[in-house]
Design a protein around this motif. Structure first.
Motif, PDB file in Angstrom:
ATOM      1  N   VAL A 127       0.842  -1.203   0.000  1.00  0.00           N
ATOM      2  CA  VAL A 127       0.000   0.000   0.000  1.00  0.00           C
ATOM      3  C   VAL A 127       0.880   1.258   0.000  1.00  0.00           C
ATOM      4  O   VAL A 127       0.636   2.205  -0.747  1.00  0.00           O
ATOM      5  N   LEU A 128       1.914   1.250   0.832  1.00  0.00           N
ATOM      6  CA  LEU A 128       2.812   2.406   0.896  1.00  0.00           C
ATOM      7  C   LEU A 128       3.538   2.612  -0.431  1.00  0.00           C
ATOM      8  O   LEU A 128       3.636   3.739  -0.928  1.00  0.00           O
TER       9      LEU A 128
ATOM     10  N   ALA B  14      -5.023  11.496   2.958  1.00  0.00           N
ATOM     11  CA  ALA B  14      -6.328  11.005   3.428  1.00  0.00           C
ATOM     12  C   ALA B  14      -6.701   9.707   2.709  1.00  0.00           C
ATOM     13  O   ALA B  14      -7.163   8.748   3.338  1.00  0.00           O
ATOM     14  N   ASP B  15      -6.481   9.661   1.389  1.00  0.00           N
ATOM     15  CA  ASP B  15      -6.772   8.440   0.638  1.00  0.00           C
ATOM     16  C   ASP B  15      -5.860   7.299   1.075  1.00  0.00           C
ATOM     17  O   ASP B  15      -6.308   6.165   1.243  1.00  0.00           O
TER      18      ASP B  15
ATOM     19  N   ALA C 223      -6.226   1.702   6.422  1.00  0.00           N
ATOM     20  CA  ALA C 223      -7.262   1.221   7.348  1.00  0.00           C
ATOM     21  C   ALA C 223      -7.931  -0.032   6.797  1.00  0.00           C
ATOM     22  O   ALA C 223      -8.220  -0.975   7.552  1.00  0.00           O
ATOM     23  N   ALA C 224      -8.164  -0.070   5.493  1.00  0.00           N
ATOM     24  CA  ALA C 224      -8.783  -1.244   4.871  1.00  0.00           C
ATOM     25  C   ALA C 224      -7.863  -2.459   4.986  1.00  0.00           C
ATOM     26  O   ALA C 224      -8.318  -3.568   5.290  1.00  0.00           O
TER      27      ALA C 224
ATOM     28  N   LEU D 226      -6.479  -7.560   7.909  1.00  0.00           N
ATOM     29  CA  LEU D 226      -5.507  -8.300   8.715  1.00  0.00           C
ATOM     30  C   LEU D 226      -5.984  -8.493  10.156  1.00  0.00           C
ATOM     31  O   LEU D 226      -5.312  -9.152  10.945  1.00  0.00           O
ATOM     32  N   GLY D 227      -7.111  -7.887  10.496  1.00  0.00           N
ATOM     33  CA  GLY D 227      -7.580  -7.939  11.879  1.00  0.00           C
ATOM     34  C   GLY D 227      -6.706  -7.120  12.805  1.00  0.00           C
ATOM     35  O   GLY D 227      -6.591  -7.407  13.993  1.00  0.00           O
ATOM     36  N   SER D 228      -6.077  -6.075  12.251  1.00  0.00           N
ATOM     37  CA  SER D 228      -5.112  -5.263  12.985  1.00  0.00           C
ATOM     38  C   SER D 228      -5.525  -3.795  12.980  1.00  0.00           C
ATOM     39  O   SER D 228      -6.265  -3.343  12.103  1.00  0.00           O
ATOM     40  N   GLU D 229      -4.987  -3.062  13.934  1.00  0.00           N
ATOM     41  CA  GLU D 229      -5.191  -1.620  13.977  1.00  0.00           C
ATOM     42  C   GLU D 229      -3.942  -0.942  13.433  1.00  0.00           C
ATOM     43  O   GLU D 229      -2.830  -1.241  13.876  1.00  0.00           O
ATOM     44  N   ILE D 230      -4.131  -0.053  12.464  1.00  0.00           N
ATOM     45  CA  ILE D 230      -3.014   0.700  11.898  1.00  0.00           C
ATOM     46  C   ILE D 230      -3.223   2.166  12.214  1.00  0.00           C
ATOM     47  O   ILE D 230      -4.315   2.704  12.005  1.00  0.00           O
ATOM     48  N   THR D 231      -2.174   2.804  12.727  1.00  0.00           N
ATOM     49  CA  THR D 231      -2.193   4.261  12.884  1.00  0.00           C
ATOM     50  C   THR D 231      -1.116   4.832  11.966  1.00  0.00           C
ATOM     51  O   THR D 231      -0.088   4.198  11.711  1.00  0.00           O
ATOM     52  N   PHE D 232      -1.375   6.027  11.475  1.00  0.00           N
ATOM     53  CA  PHE D 232      -0.465   6.682  10.532  1.00  0.00           C
ATOM     54  C   PHE D 232      -0.472   8.159  10.883  1.00  0.00           C
ATOM     55  O   PHE D 232      -1.502   8.821  10.782  1.00  0.00           O
ATOM     56  N   ARG D 233       0.663   8.661  11.342  1.00  0.00           N
ATOM     57  CA  ARG D 233       0.711  10.048  11.794  1.00  0.00           C
ATOM     58  C   ARG D 233       1.981  10.717  11.297  1.00  0.00           C
ATOM     59  O   ARG D 233       2.976  10.046  11.024  1.00  0.00           O
TER      60      ARG D 233
END
Length: 176
Positions: A114-115, A149-150, A156-157, A162-169
């Motif tokens: 994704v990145l 934002a996209d 997030a998708a 993956l059943g995981s929480e991703i944060t991006f800051r």
């Protein structure tokens, strides 16, 4: 260590050296002392523990010691071309990505794809398995024109899949 005969004791070329050995106090000091002792300069490095092993990646200029100088660790040497800031956008945007979730195959592949699709460059990444919790932290450089934002929606998708929480800051600016 297996440098080519033309590199052993050679001049000021740039070499990528990887070192892997069982973790114990002093391994990093011993390896870097051998390099310094023959006049080699460690220009860039990353060192960490991986499953009870010390892992080192070093970009070294100068003379290289003989293979016998590193007992007890596995060492590989590759000649590399100096590419300071090659392919990097110095005016890009710095971000930190964190992921917490259950361990499973494909986490790094999914997140890094994704990145990369947004033109992102992972400049550093660590991951750890803590019991059944998988934790990943990545430093990311994005082109200034990226739609953050996209990208965050796409991350997030992937996290949900993956059943995981991703944060991006945004990253804190480095102060040297």
């Amino acid at each position: 260590m297996s440098p080519s005969p033309s590199r052993e004791g050679a001049g000021v070329g740039l070499s990528a050296i990887t070192v892997l050995g069982v973790d114990r106090p002093g391994t990093i000091a011993e390896v870097t002392a051998v390099l310094a002792g023959c006049g080699a300069n460690v220009e860039d490095s990353a060192m960490t523990l991986l499953g009870g092993h010390v892992a080192m990646m070093l970009l070294v200029s100068g003379r290289l010691p003989p293979a016998s100088a590193f007992p007890g660790v596995a060492v590989t040497v590759t000649d590399v071309e100096s590419r300071r800031d090659a392919g990097r956008d110095p005016d890009g945007l710095g971000y930190v990505l964190t992921l917490h979730g259950p361990d499973r195959p494909g986490i790094i592949s999914a997140v890094s794809a994704v990145l990369a699709g947004a033109g992102g460059d992972i400049t550093g990444m660590t991951s750890r398995l803590c019991g059944r919790l998988y934790v990943l932290i990545a430093d990311v450089r994005l082109p200034e024109a990226v739609d953050v934002a996209d990208l965050m929606c796409r991350l997030a998708a992937v996290g949900a899949d993956l059943g995981s929480e991703i944060t991006f800051r945004p990253a804190e600016p480095d102060v040297l």
